[in-house]
Design an enzyme around this catalytic site. Sequence first.
Site, PDB file in Angstrom:
ATOM      1  N   CYS A  57       0.677  -1.041  -0.033  1.00  0.00           N
ATOM      2  CA  CYS A  57      -0.197   0.019   0.189  1.00  0.00           C
ATOM      3  C   CYS A  57       0.790   1.149   0.142  1.00  0.00           C
ATOM      4  O   CYS A  57       0.382   2.033  -0.615  1.00  0.00           O
ATOM      5  CB  CYS A  57      -0.914  -0.105   1.256  1.00  0.00           C
ATOM      6  SG  CYS A  57      -2.068   1.402   1.437  1.00  0.00           S
ATOM      7  N   CYS A  62      -1.664   1.762  -3.096  1.00  0.00           N
ATOM      8  CA  CYS A  62      -2.548   2.708  -2.672  1.00  0.00           C
ATOM      9  C   CYS A  62      -2.240   4.076  -2.663  1.00  0.00           C
ATOM     10  O   CYS A  62      -2.690   5.215  -3.444  1.00  0.00           O
ATOM     11  CB  CYS A  62      -3.257   2.290  -1.265  1.00  0.00           C
ATOM     12  SG  CYS A  62      -3.791   0.702  -1.348  1.00  0.00           S
ATOM     13  N   LYS A  65      -0.236   5.177  -6.119  1.00  0.00           N
ATOM     14  CA  LYS A  65      -1.277   5.039  -7.304  1.00  0.00           C
ATOM     15  C   LYS A  65      -2.163   6.366  -7.304  1.00  0.00           C
ATOM     16  O   LYS A  65      -2.701   6.963  -8.092  1.00  0.00           O
ATOM     17  CB  LYS A  65      -2.312   3.662  -6.884  1.00  0.00           C
ATOM     18  CG  LYS A  65      -3.448   3.480  -7.716  1.00  0.00           C
ATOM     19  CD  LYS A  65      -4.682   4.090  -7.398  1.00  0.00           C
ATOM     20  CE  LYS A  65      -5.119   3.719  -6.053  1.00  0.00           C
ATOM     21  NZ  LYS A  65      -5.485   1.975  -6.270  1.00  0.00           N
ATOM     22  N   TYR A 200      -8.737  -3.832 -11.702  1.00  0.00           N
ATOM     23  CA  TYR A 200      -8.614  -2.765 -11.185  1.00  0.00           C
ATOM     24  C   TYR A 200      -7.197  -1.960 -11.444  1.00  0.00           C
ATOM     25  O   TYR A 200      -7.004  -0.759 -11.635  1.00  0.00           O
ATOM     26  CB  TYR A 200      -9.100  -2.427  -9.899  1.00  0.00           C
ATOM     27  CG  TYR A 200      -8.186  -2.931  -8.725  1.00  0.00           C
ATOM     28  CD1 TYR A 200      -7.480  -1.982  -8.208  1.00  0.00           C
ATOM     29  CD2 TYR A 200      -8.576  -4.167  -8.304  1.00  0.00           C
ATOM     30  CE1 TYR A 200      -6.579  -2.357  -6.962  1.00  0.00           C
ATOM     31  CE2 TYR A 200      -7.642  -4.579  -7.183  1.00  0.00           C
ATOM     32  CZ  TYR A 200      -6.894  -3.878  -6.457  1.00  0.00           C
ATOM     33  OH  TYR A 200      -5.941  -4.302  -5.680  1.00  0.00           O
ATOM     34  N   GLU A 204      -6.555   1.222 -13.536  1.00  0.00           N
ATOM     35  CA  GLU A 204      -6.042   2.574 -12.921  1.00  0.00           C
ATOM     36  C   GLU A 204      -4.733   3.073 -13.581  1.00  0.00           C
ATOM     37  O   GLU A 204      -4.686   4.375 -13.756  1.00  0.00           O
ATOM     38  CB  GLU A 204      -5.754   2.178 -11.514  1.00  0.00           C
ATOM     39  CG  GLU A 204      -7.112   1.916 -10.660  1.00  0.00           C
ATOM     40  CD  GLU A 204      -6.994   1.592  -9.266  1.00  0.00           C
ATOM     41  OE1 GLU A 204      -7.861   1.853  -8.530  1.00  0.00           O
ATOM     42  OE2 GLU A 204      -5.805   1.142  -8.761  1.00  0.00           O
ATOM     43  N   LYS A 290       0.311 -12.811  -6.424  1.00  0.00           N
ATOM     44  CA  LYS A 290       0.450 -14.258  -6.107  1.00  0.00           C
ATOM     45  C   LYS A 290       0.887 -14.018  -4.591  1.00  0.00           C
ATOM     46  O   LYS A 290       1.596 -13.137  -4.420  1.00  0.00           O
ATOM     47  CB  LYS A 290       1.521 -15.065  -6.677  1.00  0.00           C
ATOM     48  CG  LYS A 290       3.000 -14.649  -6.731  1.00  0.00           C
ATOM     49  CD  LYS A 290       4.037 -15.257  -7.423  1.00  0.00           C
ATOM     50  CE  LYS A 290       5.167 -14.675  -7.517  1.00  0.00           C
ATOM     51  NZ  LYS A 290       6.393 -15.481  -8.248  1.00  0.00           N
ATOM     52  N   ASP A 332      -3.637  -9.819   2.524  1.00  0.00           N
ATOM     53  CA  ASP A 332      -4.018 -10.280   1.108  1.00  0.00           C
ATOM     54  C   ASP A 332      -3.364 -11.790   1.072  1.00  0.00           C
ATOM     55  O   ASP A 332      -3.845 -12.520  -0.017  1.00  0.00           O
ATOM     56  CB  ASP A 332      -3.021  -9.511   0.187  1.00  0.00           C
ATOM     57  CG  ASP A 332      -3.553  -8.091  -0.022  1.00  0.00           C
ATOM     58  OD1 ASP A 332      -4.520  -7.690   0.562  1.00  0.00           O
ATOM     59  OD2 ASP A 332      -2.925  -7.388  -0.796  1.00  0.00           O
ATOM     60  N   HIS A 470     -27.305  19.926  -1.880  1.00  0.00           N
ATOM     61  CA  HIS A 470     -27.378  20.471  -3.331  1.00  0.00           C
ATOM     62  C   HIS A 470     -26.411  21.592  -3.501  1.00  0.00           C
ATOM     63  O   HIS A 470     -26.235  22.417  -2.854  1.00  0.00           O
ATOM     64  CB  HIS A 470     -28.905  20.723  -3.764  1.00  0.00           C
ATOM     65  CG  HIS A 470     -28.976  21.151  -5.290  1.00  0.00           C
ATOM     66  ND1 HIS A 470     -28.867  20.275  -6.002  1.00  0.00           N
ATOM     67  CD2 HIS A 470     -29.367  22.254  -5.893  1.00  0.00           C
ATOM     68  CE1 HIS A 470     -29.059  20.649  -7.401  1.00  0.00           C
ATOM     69  NE2 HIS A 470     -29.239  22.005  -7.247  1.00  0.00           N
ATOM     70  N   GLU A 475     -25.907  13.831  -3.463  1.00  0.00           N
ATOM     71  CA  GLU A 475     -27.128  13.601  -3.352  1.00  0.00           C
ATOM     72  C   GLU A 475     -28.004  12.798  -4.357  1.00  0.00           C
ATOM     73  O   GLU A 475     -29.239  12.691  -4.365  1.00  0.00           O
ATOM     74  CB  GLU A 475     -27.709  15.112  -3.501  1.00  0.00           C
ATOM     75  CG  GLU A 475     -27.806  15.635  -4.786  1.00  0.00           C
ATOM     76  CD  GLU A 475     -28.346  16.887  -4.986  1.00  0.00           C
ATOM     77  OE1 GLU A 475     -29.400  17.111  -4.243  1.00  0.00           O
ATOM     78  OE2 GLU A 475     -27.852  18.050  -5.549  1.00  0.00           O
TER      79      GLU A 475
END
Length: 497
Positions: A57, A62, A65, A200, A204, A290, A332, A470, A475
């Site tokens: 990460c 993360c 990225k 993903y 990305e 892996k 993981d 708004h 919303e």
Amino acid sequence: MAPINQENYEYDLVVIGGGSGGLACAKEACQFGAKVAVLDFVTPSPLGTKWGLGGTCVNVGCIPKKLMHQASLLGEAIHDSQAYGWTFSDPENVKIDWEKLVESVQNHVKSVNWVTRVDLRDKKVEYINGLGYFKDQHNVVAVLKNKTERVLNAKYIAIAVGGRPRYPNIPGAIEHGITSDDIFSLDHAPGKTLVVGAGYIGLECAGFLKGMGFDATIMVRSIVLRGFDQQIAELITQSMQEKGVNFLFKTQPQSVEKQADGRLLVKYRSDDGAEGSDVYDTVLFAIGRKALTSDLKLENAGVVLAENGKSDKIDVDLTEKTNVDNIFAVGDVLHKKPELTPVAIHAGRLLARRLFNNEVQIMDYTDVATTVFSPLEYGCVGLSEESAIAKYGEDAIEVYHAYYKPTEFFVPQRSVRHCYLKTVALRDGDQKVLGLHFLGPVAGEIIQGFAAALKSGLTMKILKNTVGIHPTVAEEFTRLLITKRSGLDPTPATCCS
């Protein structure tokens, strides 16, 4: 707090792996007086990339990225800003400085590496820069940088080694290709890039590269975003194509050959047998990961891998315990669990609390929110439409959906064709929400709040009775009225319709 009764063990807990889950478990255990050691060692990638403490990460996942995704969004914002009245001396010559970007990203990563080490020291966690493997059920061997070995004796052992990217078994892949382990510190601009894989990570990487002005192509073996809602996956594909990302569908690479000019010739074959080739500056493989269990010598401790040893991952019970009573696993490396940093962190902390603070709460792996940071972001939590139908039957499911128009897209006249959201709910009663899906700006920030609502038993009755803010894109969830079953057009006439 008084030290744990060590029962003649050198350590109360040894954690193998210095990523998010392992560090969270180690630091939490120390808060309860446990004596803890963490082993962490990064084997360089085939390209030679290595990094500091903190796991995937922090170093190659993360964090870098998101920073590169942000760099891409800023490039788009620079062009949008002209419509809002901002002027530049040479707006057509706005371009990314890749070397500067990488330097900035890596400086941040290194700062996190340093803070992580200081945090371990402050919390009295012993950090050992060594590659660990099992000697037996209670002893872990740390192979240090100078190749000497040190045995650590522990009452409990937690496996948190995570995983690394896979390479395809084709000529030239390892010699000439890179993975997500390398892209965030690549010392030269990637140029024309082929991304092999449509999960993903592939989407990305291709997305932010295209946003920075590089030619990007995604090679799709079977489907885009396997495991995610497939209607949304198709919309993401269309959105990326609209932005200029190329796709090669139902195609697999056959070889990567380095040319005399240093560029890479990729030969590929489609499912119908058609063959083709093209030349790229960079080939990035994103075909899956892996688990790093092969070096652990699990057999010495009696730990069995999932699927009767056929998997590289580990099965655990509800308390993250393996088939060996004193050996646990988080993150993981787990079989059929979400491969997400917050999941590993939460599971690691709960494990430490159960082991050393007499707590009983277990990790809930259901309804975990996540976001795909594609150019148009996708946030989701709960069941996909396909999964809900498979579980409850099509007649028991109601899907509310809508296209919408982000206010910030109006002035620069950006495309709103793929801004879409839906909720998947039960049809009966107050219509309990089973899943929420959002495709559009800042999807991660939006889905996080709705994830808490889903965990709290959100229903469509509650959602429809919630007043939105708004004008925001969040919303739109409170304005969902049209169901797929009705057949009505989900496209609004205006931003307020």
